[in-house]
Design a protein around this motif. Sequence first.
Motif, PDB file in Angstrom:
ATOM      1  N   UNK A 311      71.305 -63.952  -0.260  1.00 18.47           N
ATOM      2  CA  UNK A 311      71.407 -62.520  -0.584  1.00 18.47           C
ATOM      3  C   UNK A 311      70.182 -61.747  -0.106  1.00 18.47           C
ATOM      4  N   UNK A 312      69.046 -62.416  -0.026  1.00 13.76           N
ATOM      5  CA  UNK A 312      67.823 -61.734   0.424  1.00 13.76           C
ATOM      6  C   UNK A 312      67.914 -61.368   1.908  1.00 13.76           C
ATOM      7  N   UNK A 313      68.415 -62.292   2.692  1.00 15.12           N
ATOM      8  CA  UNK A 313      68.467 -62.039   4.136  1.00 15.12           C
ATOM      9  C   UNK A 313      69.785 -61.409   4.589  1.00 15.12           C
ATOM     10  N   UNK A 314      70.754 -61.278   3.683  1.00 19.99           N
ATOM     11  CA  UNK A 314      72.045 -60.727   4.073  1.00 19.99           C
ATOM     12  C   UNK A 314      71.959 -59.302   4.610  1.00 19.99           C
ATOM     13  N   UNK A 315      71.239 -58.355   3.944  1.00 18.97           N
ATOM     14  CA  UNK A 315      71.170 -56.990   4.506  1.00 18.97           C
ATOM     15  C   UNK A 315      70.519 -56.943   5.885  1.00 18.97           C
ATOM     16  N   UNK A 316      69.482 -57.758   6.092  1.00 13.40           N
ATOM     17  CA  UNK A 316      68.813 -57.768   7.399  1.00 13.40           C
ATOM     18  C   UNK A 316      69.764 -58.283   8.464  1.00 13.40           C
ATOM     19  N   UNK A 317      70.496 -59.354   8.140  1.00 13.16           N
ATOM     20  CA  UNK A 317      71.447 -59.902   9.099  1.00 13.16           C
ATOM     21  C   UNK A 317      72.574 -58.909   9.383  1.00 13.16           C
ATOM     22  N   UNK A 318      73.019 -58.211   8.328  1.00 14.08           N
ATOM     23  CA  UNK A 318      74.082 -57.218   8.519  1.00 14.08           C
ATOM     24  C   UNK A 318      73.607 -56.084   9.436  1.00 14.08           C
ATOM     25  N   UNK A 319      72.353 -55.666   9.254  1.00 12.19           N
ATOM     26  CA  UNK A 319      71.813 -54.613  10.113  1.00 12.19           C
ATOM     27  C   UNK A 319      71.714 -55.067  11.562  1.00 12.19           C
ATOM     28  N   UNK A 320      71.320 -56.322  11.772  1.00 16.51           N
ATOM     29  CA  UNK A 320      71.243 -56.844  13.140  1.00 16.51           C
ATOM     30  C   UNK A 320      72.635 -56.912  13.777  1.00 16.51           C
TER      31      UNK A 320
END
Length: 480
Positions: A311-320
């Motif tokens: 969940x921590x890295x999910x927004x960053x991955x979604x933005x990429x």
Amino acid sequence: MERNSGKEKYFRNGKYLQTKSCRNFPKKKRDRIRSVSAMGKGLSMYYQLRKCLGLEQISQERLKEQEILHPNADSQEALHEEDRTRIRNVVLCLGAAIFLGVLMQFSSESGERLRVVRPDYGEAAENITVKLSVEGEEYDVPVEIDSRDYSSNELEKLWDEAFDSASSIALGNNTDWEHLQSDLNFTEETGVPGITIFWLSHDTEWISAAGEVRKLTEKEEGKEVMLTAVLSYEGQEKRREISARVVSPVWNEFDRQIYCLQQLFCKAAGDRQSETVEFPNQIDGKKIVYVTEKTPIRIILLLGVMAGIALWFLPIQRQKEEMKKRNRELELAYSELVWKLTVLMGAGLTVKGAWERILAVYRQEKECGGKEAVLYEEMQMAWNSMGQGVYEEKAYSEFGKRCGMQSYLRLGSLLETRIRQGSRGLLSMMKAESEQAFAERLQMAKSQGEEASSKLMFPMLLLFALVLALLVIPALVSFG
């Protein structure tokens, strides 16, 4: 939160701000302010940790991607809110994992009675391991729970031809029927399709119904036991008698206790008409405590940590992923943009006029239900900046920089240079750029086709292996 003064602090743009008295707000608004304040403290601690590690509060890469994807929003505030959400999700995951782990650790019970639901009619027998303790000594006792039995009028048929093969299977690890030291393999398998076998022991103290052979000490003598094999096939039964002899293997006290417990449990499980099996609560006057296997708390905690990291890295991955999708759309649309500009400029329009005409067609299609396109939205932003007084050549240059790709940077630089130096030769340069863009588009289409074919390679190989197995396995079985 400062309770004495009645003031509330909340976090915004990396700072704590003081509000007026919280008592002046409605209850829902006060709860929201307190929630924001709590999350703001966590966010402040996170940013302090990044600062101690020599990192920026928000990386320039994330900030730039946010500005590109959402140019009309406050990028810094949006990323603060995204970080606040990430912290909240991680805290909730870890808290839930700790709570569930502790709950499961303390909810496991030990009792003096154990009830096991027997398999229903026609189902396979269930092999279980009973965990128990007798006066502090723990045992793992394997027990086979047979399925519920049918009445005497129901299926149980026998065929004599399967007896020999079933006998060799039943011997298990023993050499012959005259020297039985290890447990027998009392299964229904006979090696003949459609025929099943059921074994009966005339002395269950020496050979149980499940095939367990009594464990003897070195001083004990063996004993001859008669076994009956009941073979079944389509409603007919036939019986065969076989003489077996139990001999003395090397045996210790722990194995003896296991054997006694197995005998006790087999007796408890003997009534096959009952729906449940109730195990005893003592043996030889000693209390039995059944041990329920607990789920290790470290597994729950590990799953919680893994979920929190995801969940921590999910927004960053979604933005990429959004940036990747945006860049792919811009790549595909570049050749079309250059071609339209070249055609309109060749018809006598200026660069600004061609730009306006392209946007007019896009706005009309959008009003008729067409979907939003990244390229034309960027062109609209450049057009709006020209309407607000920005020089035309600068607007084109900024357009290329916002798109962020080499082809658009080249186009923006070309338009900026030719407008400053005069439009002479611009049309021929645009034609050359259009040809180059078309060639790049063809190359891109080829690479996408190769990528699609490589993605299809694994499913094709899997399908080929499946077809090959369907053809080869039946042939091997028939020859075998």
